[in-house]
Design an enzyme around this catalytic site. Structure first.
Site, PDB file in Angstrom:
ATOM      1  N   CYS A   1      81.125 105.975  53.332  1.00  0.00           N
ATOM      2  CA  CYS A   1      80.605 106.566  52.017  1.00  0.00           C
ATOM      3  C   CYS A   1      79.971 108.106  52.396  1.00  0.00           C
ATOM      4  O   CYS A   1      78.933 108.359  52.528  1.00  0.00           O
ATOM      5  CB  CYS A   1      79.675 105.837  51.169  1.00  0.00           C
ATOM      6  SG  CYS A   1      79.821 106.615  49.502  1.00  0.00           S
TER       7      CYS A   1
ATOM      8  N   CYS B   1      84.253 108.304  45.599  1.00  0.00           N
ATOM      9  CA  CYS B   1      82.655 108.568  45.983  1.00  0.00           C
ATOM     10  C   CYS B   1      81.961 108.435  44.723  1.00  0.00           C
ATOM     11  O   CYS B   1      82.091 109.732  44.091  1.00  0.00           O
ATOM     12  CB  CYS B   1      82.612 109.507  47.046  1.00  0.00           C
ATOM     13  SG  CYS B   1      80.921 109.455  47.450  1.00  0.00           S
TER      14      CYS B   1
HETATM   15  C1  FAD Z   1      74.343 103.388  51.790  1.00  0.00           C
HETATM   16  C2  FAD Z   1      75.751 102.965  51.530  1.00  0.00           C
HETATM   17  C3  FAD Z   1      76.295 103.598  50.455  1.00  0.00           C
HETATM   18  C4  FAD Z   1      77.567 103.385  50.197  1.00  0.00           C
HETATM   19  N1  FAD Z   1      78.282 103.790  49.039  1.00  0.00           N
HETATM   20  C5  FAD Z   1      79.421 103.267  48.512  1.00  0.00           C
HETATM   21  C6  FAD Z   1      79.826 103.649  47.337  1.00  0.00           C
HETATM   22  O1  FAD Z   1      79.285 104.053  46.336  1.00  0.00           O
HETATM   23  N2  FAD Z   1      81.129 103.420  46.949  1.00  0.00           N
HETATM   24  C7  FAD Z   1      81.850 102.846  47.915  1.00  0.00           C
HETATM   25  O2  FAD Z   1      83.275 102.495  47.675  1.00  0.00           O
HETATM   26  N3  FAD Z   1      81.568 102.483  49.040  1.00  0.00           N
HETATM   27  C8  FAD Z   1      80.289 102.733  49.511  1.00  0.00           C
HETATM   28  N4  FAD Z   1      79.924 102.299  50.702  1.00  0.00           N
HETATM   29  C9  FAD Z   1      80.865 102.055  51.800  1.00  0.00           C
HETATM   30  C10 FAD Z   1      81.184 100.629  51.923  1.00  0.00           C
HETATM   31  O3  FAD Z   1      80.005  99.662  51.810  1.00  0.00           O
HETATM   32  C11 FAD Z   1      82.006 100.060  53.054  1.00  0.00           C
HETATM   33  O4  FAD Z   1      83.166 101.189  53.032  1.00  0.00           O
HETATM   34  C12 FAD Z   1      82.543  98.930  53.149  1.00  0.00           C
HETATM   35  O5  FAD Z   1      81.693  97.799  53.157  1.00  0.00           O
HETATM   36  C13 FAD Z   1      83.547  98.781  54.205  1.00  0.00           C
HETATM   37  O6  FAD Z   1      84.135  97.498  54.296  1.00  0.00           O
HETATM   38  P1  FAD Z   1      84.570  96.852  55.665  1.00  0.00           P
HETATM   39  O7  FAD Z   1      84.915  95.440  55.390  1.00  0.00           O
HETATM   40  O8  FAD Z   1      85.400  97.708  56.459  1.00  0.00           O
HETATM   41  O9  FAD Z   1      83.072  96.727  56.631  1.00  0.00           O
HETATM   42  P2  FAD Z   1      81.745  95.865  56.016  1.00  0.00           P
HETATM   43  O10 FAD Z   1      81.589  95.529  54.606  1.00  0.00           O
HETATM   44  O11 FAD Z   1      80.661  96.360  56.501  1.00  0.00           O
HETATM   45  O12 FAD Z   1      82.189  94.323  56.823  1.00  0.00           O
HETATM   46  C14 FAD Z   1      82.450  94.152  58.166  1.00  0.00           C
HETATM   47  C15 FAD Z   1      82.302  92.935  58.546  1.00  0.00           C
HETATM   48  O13 FAD Z   1      82.791  92.626  59.846  1.00  0.00           O
HETATM   49  C16 FAD Z   1      81.798  91.792  60.606  1.00  0.00           C
HETATM   50  N5  FAD Z   1      81.852  91.979  62.197  1.00  0.00           N
HETATM   51  C17 FAD Z   1      81.119  92.909  62.795  1.00  0.00           C
HETATM   52  N6  FAD Z   1      81.558  92.387  64.039  1.00  0.00           N
HETATM   53  C18 FAD Z   1      82.331  91.317  64.040  1.00  0.00           C
HETATM   54  C19 FAD Z   1      82.943  90.618  65.043  1.00  0.00           C
HETATM   55  N7  FAD Z   1      82.782  90.991  66.259  1.00  0.00           N
HETATM   56  N8  FAD Z   1      83.664  89.597  64.674  1.00  0.00           N
HETATM   57  C20 FAD Z   1      84.027  89.481  63.344  1.00  0.00           C
HETATM   58  N9  FAD Z   1      83.396  89.994  62.309  1.00  0.00           N
HETATM   59  C21 FAD Z   1      82.647  91.186  62.550  1.00  0.00           C
HETATM   60  C22 FAD Z   1      80.189  91.999  60.080  1.00  0.00           C
HETATM   61  O14 FAD Z   1      79.208  91.151  60.063  1.00  0.00           O
HETATM   62  C23 FAD Z   1      80.473  92.360  58.570  1.00  0.00           C
HETATM   63  O15 FAD Z   1      80.307  91.503  57.669  1.00  0.00           O
HETATM   64  C24 FAD Z   1      78.311 102.597  50.905  1.00  0.00           C
HETATM   65  C25 FAD Z   1      78.073 102.069  52.167  1.00  0.00           C
HETATM   66  C26 FAD Z   1      76.704 102.261  52.379  1.00  0.00           C
HETATM   67  C27 FAD Z   1      75.973 101.551  53.637  1.00  0.00           C
END
Ligand code: FAD
Length: 397
Positions: free
Chosen positions: A164, A341
């Site tokens: 984000c 965003c």
């Molecule tokens: C402060 C903040 C504000 C945000 N605002 C927005 C917004 O307004 N709008 C928006 O759309 N997005 C927003 N985001 C971004 C959004 O939250 C992320 O882009 C999204 O969560 C990414 O999803 P993901 O599944 O790729 O990663 P994540 O949701 O982070 O999940 C990754 C998962 O993989 C697991 N993992 C890690 N290592 C391993 C391993 N070795 N083996 C197995 N599993 C593992 C972790 O435990 C975790 O559960 C924001 C993020 C933050 C921090």
């Protein structure tokens, strides 16, 4: 339960991307054998952390038990993947388990490198050093903002891709408004520091934000990156990324966004591209070397802004292409780079940026989304969390 640890589809990561894919896939094909490897017992709706840091929500409202978001009939290994063996179609976990698969979806998010800024990780949550990027410390952002009396309030952006891209500045607008509400604005110097040379990557929205920054008397320090914090002296050291010159500023409030990268276990694996991200085709989301592997979300090489909103559009593409691959049919779905965003610019104000590859705006609503709107703030506060928990994670949106 598959006693041989062998699954038709294995998903690495049970965050936003992993759960959304598993939910969509199990809805599309109910008999399919899916498993998820996810070490955490909790699942977070991270976009809420902006509003937690701004004092609108309690952090617990962003958290659920992981077991409650794992879709029905999907097996969960509470474990972390350590090594990939893509030629042999299995992964090795931290607990020493071999889990075999026919198809793999890789979605472990990105890695926050707190230790890359000297003096940060041991002092976060103290001395006015706060970050909305840490669940453990997000409430300290609000404590620091609401107790602020005078001095420099500095908001940083790291020299790396971030999740984000708007979040580092959203909290600044909330803080600035809080200072006004608390009668301390004239004693506050509010500064946004970024190694980039503009406030936002998409010009249409950048113009609005530039206007807001000017109107609210916020300073910008572009081309600078935070390198060190001398916490007990409340000093922050920045480097100019073009001239290598250092600048040291005193602070009362320092909101830090840490440098981010692909997780080490991805970067060190055969799945990664040169930058460390899972190397997938930008449109089909299929791995460029291993056709039975897909990736999406923050860990993927997709050249777009890393958000949950992007995942909402990526997940159906992965699911459709993966399912057609299983059925030996052509993969037809293409991802256009959509991301969004919701730029919170105050309490009750939001600019809803939506764009595709090439930073081209692609908006949902029939009005100019570059304008600050109350309706879009309500969407962020109430609509999007509901859509996340009841839509995306249930395979419905
Ligand atoms: C402060 C903040 C504000 C945000 N605002 C927005 C917004 O307004 N709008 C928006 O759309 N997005 C927003 N985001 C971004 C959004 O939250 C992320 O882009 C999204 O969560 C990414 O999803 P993901 O599944 O790729 O990663 P994540 O949701 O982070 O999940 C990754 C998962 O993989 C697991 N993992 C890690 N290592 C391993 C391993 N070795 N083996 C197995 N599993 C593992 C972790 O435990 C975790 O559960 C924001 C993020 C933050 C921090």
């Amino acid at each position: 339960m598959n006693s041989l640890n062998h699954h038709q589809v294995l998903v690495v990561g049970g965050g936003t991307a992993g759960i959304t894919v598993a939910a969509h896939l199990s809805k599309l094909a109910s008999g399919i054998d899916i498993a998820i490897v996810e070490p955490s017992s909790k699942h977070y709706y991270q976009p809420l952390w902006t509003l937690v840091g701004g004092g609108v929500f309690q952090r617990e409202e962003s958290e659920k038990e992981e077991k409650d978001v794992i879709p029905e009939h999907v097996e969960w290994y509470q474990d972390a993947v350590k090594t990939f063996y893509p030629e042999q179609n299995y992964v090795l976990t931290e607990d020493g388990k071999e889990i075999h698969y026919k198809y793999l979806v890789v979605a472990p998010g990105l890695q926050l490198n707190w230790n890359q800024i000297k003096g940060l990780d041991t002092n976060l949550g103290k001395y006015g050093i706060c970050s909305n990027y840490s669940y453990n410390h997000v409430e300290y952002s609000w404590e620091t903002i609401s107790n602020f009396k005078e001095g420099n309030a500095i908001f940083t952006y790291p020299n790396s891709p971030v999740k984000c891209g708007g979040a580092p500045q959203k909290i600044m607008y909330l803080a600035e408004e809080s200072f006004r509400n608390n009668g301390v604005r004239d004693k506050a110097n509010v500064t946004f520091v970024s190694p980039n040379d503009s406030i936002f990557s998409v010009e249409k929205y950048a113009r609005t934000l530039e206007g807001i920054i000017e109107e609210r008397n916020i300073n910008t320090m572009f081309n600078y990156e935070l390198t060190e914090i001398m916490a007990d002296r409340k000093l922050a050291v920045f480097i100019n990324v073009t001239t290598d010159e250092y600048k040291t500023l005193p602070f009362e409030l320092l909101h830090v966004v840490p440098p981010m990268s692909a997780p080490d276990f991805i970067r060190e694996s055969p799945l990664s591209d040169e930058a460390g991200w899972v190397d997938v085709d930008a449109y089909s989301l299929q791995h460029n070397k291993y056709p039975n592997i897909f990736s999406l979300g923050d860990a993927s090489s997709l050249p777009t802004s890393k958000t949950g909103a992007a995942i909402r559009k990526q997940a159906p593409v992965v699911v459709s292409n993966l399912y057609n691959l299983i059925k030996k049919r052509p993969m037809r779905q293409k991802y256009d780079g959509y991301t969004s965003c919701p730029l919170v610019t105050g309490y009750g104000k939001l600019v809803l940026a939506e764009f595709v590859y090439g930073n081209k705006p692609k908006e949902t609503f029939p009005f100019n989304q570059a304008k600050e709107r109350k309706s879009m703030y309500w969407l962020k506060k109430y609509g999007l969390p509901a859509m996340y928990w009841n839509g995306m994670l249930k395979g419905r949106a």
